[in-house]
Design a protein around this motif. Structure first.
Motif, PDB file in Angstrom:
ATOM      1  N   GLN A 397       1.016  -1.367   0.093  1.00 12.95           N
ATOM      2  CA  GLN A 397      -0.288  -0.083  -0.116  1.00 12.95           C
ATOM      3  C   GLN A 397       1.009   1.332   0.033  1.00 12.95           C
ATOM      4  N   GLU A 398       1.778   1.255   0.892  1.00 14.95           N
ATOM      5  CA  GLU A 398       3.017   2.255   1.116  1.00 14.95           C
ATOM      6  C   GLU A 398       3.275   2.877  -0.126  1.00 14.95           C
ATOM      7  N   TYR A 399       3.667   1.219  -1.606  1.00 15.56           N
ATOM      8  CA  TYR A 399       4.344   1.167  -2.303  1.00 15.56           C
ATOM      9  C   TYR A 399       3.972   2.383  -3.685  1.00 15.56           C
ATOM     10  N   SER A 400       2.422   1.180  -3.309  1.00 17.18           N
ATOM     11  CA  SER A 400       1.530   2.451  -4.263  1.00 17.18           C
ATOM     12  C   SER A 400       1.232   3.905  -4.260  1.00 17.18           C
ATOM     13  N   ALA A 401       1.019   4.242  -3.375  1.00 13.82           N
ATOM     14  CA  ALA A 401       1.115   5.257  -3.155  1.00 13.82           C
ATOM     15  C   ALA A 401       2.890   6.468  -3.249  1.00 13.82           C
ATOM     16  N   ALA A 402       3.098   5.771  -3.071  1.00 14.44           N
ATOM     17  CA  ALA A 402       4.458   6.517  -3.590  1.00 14.44           C
ATOM     18  C   ALA A 402       4.574   6.520  -4.948  1.00 14.44           C
ATOM     19  N   LEU A 403       4.770   5.331  -5.151  1.00 17.78           N
ATOM     20  CA  LEU A 403       4.107   5.183  -7.199  1.00 17.78           C
ATOM     21  C   LEU A 403       3.454   6.203  -7.677  1.00 17.78           C
ATOM     22  N   ARG A 404       2.448   6.500  -7.144  1.00 13.85           N
ATOM     23  CA  ARG A 404       1.380   7.081  -7.726  1.00 13.85           C
ATOM     24  C   ARG A 404       2.330   8.989  -7.066  1.00 13.85           C
ATOM     25  N   ALA A 405       3.445   8.644  -6.262  1.00 16.51           N
ATOM     26  CA  ALA A 405       3.793  10.276  -6.308  1.00 16.51           C
ATOM     27  C   ALA A 405       5.124  10.869  -7.096  1.00 16.51           C
ATOM     28  N   VAL A 406       5.877   9.900  -7.848  1.00 15.07           N
ATOM     29  CA  VAL A 406       6.717   9.631  -7.968  1.00 15.07           C
ATOM     30  C   VAL A 406       6.322   9.538  -9.434  1.00 15.07           C
ATOM     31  N   SER A 407       6.102   8.456 -10.427  1.00  8.60           N
ATOM     32  CA  SER A 407       4.869   8.403 -11.477  1.00  8.60           C
ATOM     33  C   SER A 407       3.680   8.763 -11.640  1.00  8.60           C
ATOM     34  N   PRO A 408       2.856  10.401 -11.584  1.00  6.93           N
ATOM     35  CA  PRO A 408       2.184  10.010 -11.685  1.00  6.93           C
ATOM     36  C   PRO A 408       1.584   9.751 -13.458  1.00  6.93           C
ATOM     37  N   SER A 410       1.521   8.174 -15.073  1.00  4.99           N
ATOM     38  CA  SER A 410       2.053   7.514 -15.900  1.00  4.99           C
ATOM     39  C   SER A 410       1.763   5.529 -16.682  1.00  4.99           C
ATOM     40  N   PRO A 411       2.002   5.451 -17.280  1.00 10.48           N
ATOM     41  CA  PRO A 411       1.952   3.224 -17.712  1.00 10.48           C
ATOM     42  C   PRO A 411       1.902   3.101 -16.872  1.00 10.48           C
ATOM     43  N   THR A 412       3.246   2.921 -16.357  1.00 11.16           N
ATOM     44  CA  THR A 412       3.930   2.136 -15.047  1.00 11.16           C
ATOM     45  C   THR A 412       2.984   2.145 -13.774  1.00 11.16           C
ATOM     46  N   VAL A 413       2.119   3.618 -13.613  1.00  9.23           N
ATOM     47  CA  VAL A 413       0.841   3.294 -12.660  1.00  9.23           C
ATOM     48  C   VAL A 413      -0.291   2.645 -12.839  1.00  9.23           C
ATOM     49  N   GLU A 414      -0.414   2.548 -14.356  1.00 10.65           N
ATOM     50  CA  GLU A 414      -1.605   1.955 -15.167  1.00 10.65           C
ATOM     51  C   GLU A 414      -1.137  -0.088 -14.691  1.00 10.65           C
ATOM     52  N   THR A 415      -0.434   0.186 -15.385  1.00  8.53           N
ATOM     53  CA  THR A 415      -0.168  -1.661 -14.777  1.00  8.53           C
ATOM     54  C   THR A 415       0.368  -1.874 -13.343  1.00  8.53           C
ATOM     55  N   TRP A 416       0.393  -1.486 -12.759  1.00  6.18           N
ATOM     56  CA  TRP A 416       0.188  -1.558 -11.413  1.00  6.18           C
ATOM     57  C   TRP A 416      -0.915  -1.545 -10.464  1.00  6.18           C
ATOM     58  N   THR A 417      -1.764  -0.770 -11.030  1.00  6.81           N
ATOM     59  CA  THR A 417      -2.694  -1.138 -10.592  1.00  6.81           C
ATOM     60  C   THR A 417      -3.794  -2.400 -11.211  1.00  6.81           C
ATOM     61  N   ASP A 418      -3.575  -2.470 -12.515  1.00  7.77           N
ATOM     62  CA  ASP A 418      -4.019  -3.854 -13.198  1.00  7.77           C
ATOM     63  C   ASP A 418      -3.917  -4.629 -12.734  1.00  7.77           C
ATOM     64  N   HIS A 419      -2.085  -4.761 -12.283  1.00 12.32           N
ATOM     65  CA  HIS A 419      -2.181  -5.605 -11.594  1.00 12.32           C
ATOM     66  C   HIS A 419      -2.525  -6.363 -10.031  1.00 12.32           C
ATOM     67  N   THR A 420      -2.881  -4.861  -9.251  1.00 11.60           N
ATOM     68  CA  THR A 420      -3.148  -5.209  -8.048  1.00 11.60           C
ATOM     69  C   THR A 420      -4.482  -5.388  -8.105  1.00 11.60           C
ATOM     70  N   THR A 421      -5.022  -4.856  -8.876  1.00 13.44           N
ATOM     71  CA  THR A 421      -6.690  -5.549  -9.149  1.00 13.44           C
ATOM     72  C   THR A 421      -6.870  -7.110  -9.182  1.00 13.44           C
TER      73      THR A 421
END
Length: 427
Positions: A397-408, A410-421
């Motif tokens: 959960q902390e990683y998700s928040a940090a990723l969105r802060a660093v790379s809002p 971005s395709p990486t955030v979308e990939t991560w969101t799909d994976h966590t779903t």
């Protein structure tokens, strides 16, 4: 009969990663704790509950199930038959702490009665009972390394501690056996403490810690005293209390056993290193790592040690604690180095440790400005660890928040969101 299947019990078992055989074992342990006599629940019994063939277990089993799960029988999917069992059982609402205190006090009385001339018909407690408890302890340790932090592991370990204490009252025994029983009870209680720490249930962990400390003193076992005080240091570290963590860990490090066996000294130094990281003391951190490594190198690989130590403390764990320390101190390149060293050395059964190390590695990589690499790393964590282990879930959960802060956005955030779903759907 499909409509009569007990989905509530099945869901609880799935959520807590506990098999039918493990649940049966935990129920029998709880029955022994409640009644002073072992239970006869089998794996087949649990399957009958799950299938709906038995929709209202006998009273002692229901009470034991409520002890193990922390839920009333009806919340576990069982349906009352409208009549109560005549099996006598102690009152269900007794404060567990009161029961422990009473057991500790009456243990001495039981020992005196067992020594009397008329005690010839009293059962003799011996080393075979200790060996049986040690086998159960080994299973608790193995379950912890597979799943970690689960409430079921905590409850099972606590119930086994009660079983060891109840044996003090079950018959006559030598002083050596009685000391070993207290040591076994302390070991189980310290495992309950560790499961609570790992599950971030810190209030419960403190309760287990106090019980374990009292039992360890009664046992006189230096190794279990070390484990409990070392765990206390870890507990306070996770709670963000470095001064208390140093104080507790110093108690462990000053025990005689650390002078007798360098491996105990190494573990004490390694956990001291992790506290230095929390305190932002990088020079103390590096010095403690070098000292812990030197002590590990001096340790006799063939020396006898308790199973709880040999099951987890090795070169991989030393690097794991160094990873945690450097991550807390903000030295992310050093943290990444130790993460890779840890992952390369981890034994296959260390499932929980691998998930935790991988999550920490992802944090270290993200902090160095590599969101794509970090996300690829985080996606390697298995779904069950990501969704069921409290510490891993919190880190992600902390990683998700940090990723969105660093790379809002971005395709990486979308990939991560799909994976966590996907994790939530399959976990």
């Amino acid at each position: 009969m499909a409509e009569n299947k007990n989905g509530s019990l099945a869901a609880w078992m799935t959520a807590h990663a506990i098999s039918a055989a493990e649940l049966a074992d935990a129920v029998n342990t709880a029955i022994a704790s409640l009644t002073g006599r072992g239970g006869s629940t089998s794996e087949r019994t649990v399957f009958r509950w799950l299938s709906g063939e038995n929709r209202w277990p006998q009273e002692r089993q229901r009470r034991a199930l409520e002890t193990v799960t922390g839920l009333p029988a009806t919340a576990l999917g069982f349906v009352p038959r409208g009549r109560s069992s005549s099996i006598p059982i102690p009152p269900p609402r007794e404060d567990p702490a009161d029961m422990k205190r009473r057991t500790l006090v009456t243990g001495g009385i039981a020992a005196t009665v067992a020594a009397a001339p008329n005690a010839s018909r009293v059962r003799r407690i011996g080393m075979s009972d200790i060996e049986r408890l040690q086998r159960q302890f080994a299973r608790v340790i193995a379950s912890d390394h597979r799943h970690g932090g689960q409430r079921a592991i905590e409850l099972r370990a606590a119930a086994l501690a009660d079983e060891a204490l109840n044996l003090q009252n079950a018959g006559s025994a030598t002083q050596r056996v009685r000391s070993r029983l207290y040591g076994a009870a302390a070991a189980f209680r310290s495992s309950a403490m560790w499961a609570a720490i790992d599950g971030r249930r810190y209030t419960d962990a403190i309760t287990h810690m106090r019980e374990a400390q009292a039992l360890a003193e009664l046992s006189g076992d230096q190794a279990i005293k070390f484990r409990i005080w070392s765990h206390a240091g870890t507990l306070y570290r996770h709670m963000g209390r470095p001064a208390d963590a140093f104080a507790a860990n110093d108690v462990a490090r000053n025990l005689t056993i650390t002078r007798q066996d360098p491996l105990f000294a190494s573990l004490g130094l390694a956990r001291q290193m992790a506290i230095h990281g929390l305190a932002q003391d990088t020079s103390g951190l590096r010095r403690a790592f070098d000292q812990a490594q030197a002590a590990m190198d001096r340790a006799d690989a063939d020396a006898y040690r308790p199973v709880w130590l040999t099951a987890f403390y090795d070169q991989a764990e030393l690097h794991s604690l160094a990873l945690s320390a450097h991550l807390a101190a903000g030295d992310h390149p050093a943290a990444e180095y130790h993460a890779h060293r840890c992952l390369a050395a981890l034994r296959p059964h260390m499932v929980r440790s691998r998930a935790i190390t991988t999550a920490r590695l992802a944090h270290a990589q993200l902090a160095q400005g590599a969101p794509d690499v970090a996300t690829t790393t985080a996606m390697q964590i298995p779904a069950d660890a990501a969704t069921r282990h409290p510490r891993v879930s919190r880190m992600l959960q902390e990683y998700s928040a940090a990723l969105r802060a660093v790379s809002p956005n971005s395709p990486t955030v979308e990939t991560w969101t799909d994976h966590t779903t996907t994790w939530r759907m399959t976990g």
